[in-house]
Design an enzyme around this catalytic site. Sequence first.
Site, mmCIF file in Angstrom:
data_model
loop_
_atom_site.group_PDB
_atom_site.id
_atom_site.type_symbol
_atom_site.label_atom_id
_atom_site.label_comp_id
_atom_site.label_asym_id
_atom_site.label_seq_id
_atom_site.Cartn_x
_atom_site.Cartn_y
_atom_site.Cartn_z
ATOM 1 N N THR A 175 -38.678 -11.729 9.084
ATOM 2 C CA THR A 175 -37.661 -11.622 7.883
ATOM 3 C C THR A 175 -37.399 -9.854 7.946
ATOM 4 O O THR A 175 -38.134 -9.196 7.949
ATOM 5 C CB THR A 175 -38.499 -11.823 6.554
ATOM 6 O OG1 THR A 175 -38.952 -13.255 6.587
ATOM 7 C CG2 THR A 175 -37.552 -11.808 5.426
ATOM 8 N N CYS A 184 -25.217 -22.062 -27.060
ATOM 9 C CA CYS A 184 -26.599 -22.660 -26.745
ATOM 10 C C CYS A 184 -27.431 -21.540 -25.836
ATOM 11 O O CYS A 184 -28.579 -21.207 -26.424
ATOM 12 C CB CYS A 184 -26.800 -24.048 -26.254
ATOM 13 S SG CYS A 184 -25.794 -25.265 -26.836
ATOM 14 N N ASN A 227 -37.268 -17.168 -0.891
ATOM 15 C CA ASN A 227 -38.587 -16.692 -1.261
ATOM 16 C C ASN A 227 -38.509 -15.928 -2.726
ATOM 17 O O ASN A 227 -39.511 -16.348 -3.408
ATOM 18 C CB ASN A 227 -39.104 -15.776 -0.257
ATOM 19 C CG ASN A 227 -39.536 -16.498 0.983
ATOM 20 O OD1 ASN A 227 -39.759 -17.642 0.913
ATOM 21 N ND2 ASN A 227 -39.964 -15.702 1.839
ATOM 22 N N LYS A 284 -57.082 -11.720 20.374
ATOM 23 C CA LYS A 284 -56.436 -12.762 20.330
ATOM 24 C C LYS A 284 -55.849 -13.481 21.549
ATOM 25 O O LYS A 284 -55.859 -14.757 21.617
ATOM 26 C CB LYS A 284 -55.261 -12.262 19.281
ATOM 27 C CG LYS A 284 -54.340 -13.705 18.873
ATOM 28 C CD LYS A 284 -53.094 -13.432 18.096
ATOM 29 C CE LYS A 284 -53.624 -13.007 16.604
ATOM 30 N NZ LYS A 284 -52.474 -12.532 15.841
ATOM 31 N N TYR A 336 -26.916 -27.354 -9.931
ATOM 32 C CA TYR A 336 -26.152 -27.004 -11.154
ATOM 33 C C TYR A 336 -26.583 -25.620 -11.710
ATOM 34 O O TYR A 336 -27.906 -25.539 -11.728
ATOM 35 C CB TYR A 336 -26.100 -28.015 -12.303
ATOM 36 C CG TYR A 336 -25.302 -29.209 -11.998
ATOM 37 C CD1 TYR A 336 -24.015 -29.136 -12.845
ATOM 38 C CD2 TYR A 336 -25.779 -30.269 -11.386
ATOM 39 C CE1 TYR A 336 -23.208 -30.051 -12.388
ATOM 40 C CE2 TYR A 336 -24.830 -31.365 -11.378
ATOM 41 C CZ TYR A 336 -23.338 -31.349 -11.678
ATOM 42 O OH TYR A 336 -22.726 -32.266 -11.673
#
Length: 432
Positions: free
Chosen positions: A136, A280, A226, A46, A268
């Site tokens: 991460t 509901c 994620n 690389k 929200y």
Amino acid sequence: MRRLLPQEHFQMHIAVFGMGYVGLTAAACLARSGHMVSGVEVNEAKVAELNAGGCPIAEPGLHDLLREGRELGLLSYTQQAGDLVNDCDMAIICVGTPSGPDGAHNMNYIAEVSRQIAAAVTSNRPRPLTVVYRSTIRPGTLDSLVMPIFEAELGNRLPQTIELVYNPEFLREATAIEDYFHPPKIVIGTADGHPSTNMTALYEGIEAPTFVTGFREAEFTKFVDNTWHAVKVAFANEIGRTALKLGISARKVHEIFVADTKLNISSYYMRPGGAFGGSCLPKDVRALQYIAADVGAHTVMIDAVLRSNENHKYFLFQYVRDNVAPGGKVLLAGLSFKADSDDLRESANLDLARKLLEAGYELSVYDPTLVPSKLIGQNLGYAYSQLPALNRLFVPREAAESEEWDLAIDSIGMIADLKINARRHVSTNRLP
């Protein structure tokens, strides 16, 4: 984008460790911003490809940025870092953290590159080397893994030699360069939660909401983002499967759903706090579960929603118990499922009150919107079936403010308006 600068006017010298997708994009964009960038990559093939002017990944515009950086002498690559870090203002770590057999991140590359930098950096620097982690990593990694590696090598010289930072990236493949210069947000985690001079310089000219916080909040951010994106995809596909099984246009349902930016596509219902309840949400989730099962849509995630909500109710009960032992005198401010409502149907606060009574607490309730004698219909039946002692639990505002309580629980945001005399306060409406 910011204009290119000639080599003699570069701003910072930055080493980027790991020429994968994140590292190579960062290196190219940093050079484009006028920084001198040294890419460090252990893969010999690389490095050879990059030094020959190639680009090992497909990303729109990236090859052009790499070529420009090379032509201006702002971008170079090496397989061995050596003493490179001593010539740098900043080192950015973008090495891989692949999944291990148990699902946890493999921290081997993070540990090794940290060890290499700690061993190479010298303590006679004019200012500390800013070491920035973008990989991460599990929350607590900088505190429990990275910091000890540097402390073992540098001892009491650490504060004068190294500044540790966690700075997650929010790059999407195919739009990475645009995302770098126009990010949705900038998150910078430092040891004390205070701004870093070098990080401020790094993001100069880039406009975005900026959050400077401690290590752990910054480390957790990428997991939250994620996983939420994954939840959205899974939810959309479960709704799509159910719609198709019912002969409904999934595309039209999606069009209607995303048109509501007041509730559906908004902040929200996204604040950590109380469990959901009312007439509901629980009822309609159960009905959708039945419909999906009836047509064979296999909505695994939707099936887990109510179980997750029940688990959260118990978590909130334990959250209260952690603050005062059973037998204490407790005031619960708010019993209905939300503020300014007298609807007790499937209220998480009603469940909490029942659990507290069963656990032996001396419970009183203050809720100015709710008058037990005025409850009617299903609301009346549900309230007394769940909490037979409902009527005698209520106290007026005067009593709520004049009596002494071992614990005051703010369940729907009422305590701010009260002058409560309590040894402890907790809020199940907004987790800390």
